[in-house]
Scaffold this motif. Sequence first.
Motif, short mmCIF file in Angstrom:
data_model
loop_
_atom_site.label_atom_id
_atom_site.label_comp_id
_atom_site.label_asym_id
_atom_site.label_seq_id
_atom_site.Cartn_x
_atom_site.Cartn_y
_atom_site.Cartn_z
N UNK A 1 26.70 38.61 10.51
CA UNK A 1 27.72 39.59 10.15
C UNK A 1 27.12 40.97 10.35
N UNK A 2 27.98 41.99 10.52
CA UNK A 2 27.42 43.32 10.75
C UNK A 2 28.23 44.40 10.06
N UNK A 3 27.58 45.54 9.85
CA UNK A 3 28.24 46.67 9.19
C UNK A 3 27.44 47.94 9.45
N UNK A 4 27.97 49.05 8.95
CA UNK A 4 27.27 50.34 8.99
C UNK A 4 27.13 50.83 7.55
N UNK B 1 46.17 45.20 -4.45
CA UNK B 1 45.71 46.33 -5.25
C UNK B 1 44.45 46.98 -4.73
N UNK B 2 43.87 46.43 -3.67
CA UNK B 2 42.66 47.01 -3.08
C UNK B 2 41.46 46.10 -3.20
N UNK B 3 40.52 46.26 -2.30
CA UNK B 3 39.34 45.40 -2.26
C UNK B 3 39.60 44.14 -1.46
N UNK B 4 38.68 43.19 -1.54
CA UNK B 4 38.74 42.01 -0.69
C UNK B 4 38.31 40.76 -1.44
N UNK B 5 38.91 39.65 -1.06
CA UNK B 5 38.48 38.34 -1.51
C UNK B 5 37.68 37.67 -0.41
N UNK B 6 36.70 36.86 -0.79
CA UNK B 6 36.01 35.99 0.15
C UNK B 6 36.64 34.60 0.04
N UNK B 7 37.11 34.08 1.16
CA UNK B 7 37.72 32.75 1.20
C UNK B 7 36.69 31.77 1.76
N UNK C 1 31.97 42.21 4.14
CA UNK C 1 33.31 42.62 3.76
C UNK C 1 33.76 43.82 4.60
N UNK C 2 35.08 43.95 4.85
CA UNK C 2 35.57 45.05 5.68
C UNK C 2 35.22 46.43 5.17
N UNK C 3 35.02 46.59 3.85
CA UNK C 3 34.60 47.89 3.33
C UNK C 3 33.08 48.07 3.41
N UNK C 4 32.42 47.07 4.00
CA UNK C 4 30.98 47.11 4.29
C UNK C 4 30.11 47.20 3.05
N UNK C 5 30.62 46.69 1.91
CA UNK C 5 29.86 46.72 0.66
C UNK C 5 29.10 45.44 0.38
N UNK D 1 41.67 41.81 8.46
CA UNK D 1 41.41 43.08 7.77
C UNK D 1 40.29 43.90 8.39
N UNK D 2 39.56 43.33 9.34
CA UNK D 2 38.43 44.07 9.91
C UNK D 2 38.88 45.15 10.88
N UNK D 3 38.14 46.22 10.93
CA UNK D 3 38.44 47.31 11.84
C UNK D 3 38.52 46.79 13.27
N UNK D 4 39.57 47.22 13.98
CA UNK D 4 39.79 46.74 15.34
C UNK D 4 40.78 45.60 15.39
N UNK D 5 41.01 44.92 14.25
CA UNK D 5 41.97 43.82 14.19
C UNK D 5 43.21 44.22 13.39
N UNK D 6 43.03 44.96 12.32
CA UNK D 6 44.16 45.29 11.45
C UNK D 6 45.10 46.30 12.10
N UNK D 7 44.56 47.20 12.93
CA UNK D 7 45.40 48.25 13.51
C UNK D 7 46.56 47.70 14.36
N UNK D 8 46.32 46.70 15.24
CA UNK D 8 47.45 46.16 16.01
C UNK D 8 48.50 45.51 15.11
N UNK D 9 48.06 44.90 14.00
CA UNK D 9 49.02 44.30 13.09
C UNK D 9 49.87 45.37 12.42
N UNK D 10 49.23 46.43 11.94
CA UNK D 10 49.95 47.52 11.28
C UNK D 10 50.97 48.14 12.24
#
Length: 210
Positions: A6-9, A124-130, A67-71, A187-196
């Motif tokens: 997995x990767x993040x900044x 309400x915000x944040x993320x679940x791990x499935x 996680x998409x918020x990179x936390x 929810x990851x950056x690059x994937x959510x934008x086309x859905x929105x």
Amino acid sequence: MPIATGECHVNGVHKAYVANLVSGMVTVINVDSKTILRNVPVTLAPDGQTGLNIFHTLQGPIQTPVSPDEKWVATAVLSLTTVPRPPVGSADHIAIIDTATDQVVKYVATPAGTHGVNWGAKPGGGYYAYVTNQHANVLTIIDPDPNGDGNATDAAAVGTILLANGSTGAGATDGTGGQGVKPLPMTHDGWIQPTVALLGTGTLSAEVEG
């Protein structure tokens, strides 16, 4: 024996988290400088010791998405035995790694055969791990930060979804979890934008539109 990444900044550093099956470590790599920052032990021996390889723990880390918020990193740890281990009291678990410190902040008990993990949006915000479990017909839902204080020491399994179809017979024979899980919308950056961008067009399912 690297098996998943997995990767993040974080603070401008491009980091990759690599699950290594045999060593029982998640290696943290600075992708830009191509250097190893840390090896994080995520497996547990029957007496609760960490930092040991698969020959001592009979456990191995598998999928390890950020996680998409990179936390947070959620690393699935699969056990080759049914022996419960402290501090989780189960054979398998999820190790929650804080990307700011690159340390395990919580082990969360999961059913047998813990293997696949992905992140989905939390109301309400944040993320679940499935979490999928190869030897149990359930999907486990983990909240890395139930009270939203930015600290995952209270991470917990907050839900379970039965995957069996209700067939009768000697036990459940369907719905066993395995490789990966795909929450929608992505929810990851690059994937959510086309859905929105498709909201309101009538091309999305009612569930995703909601």
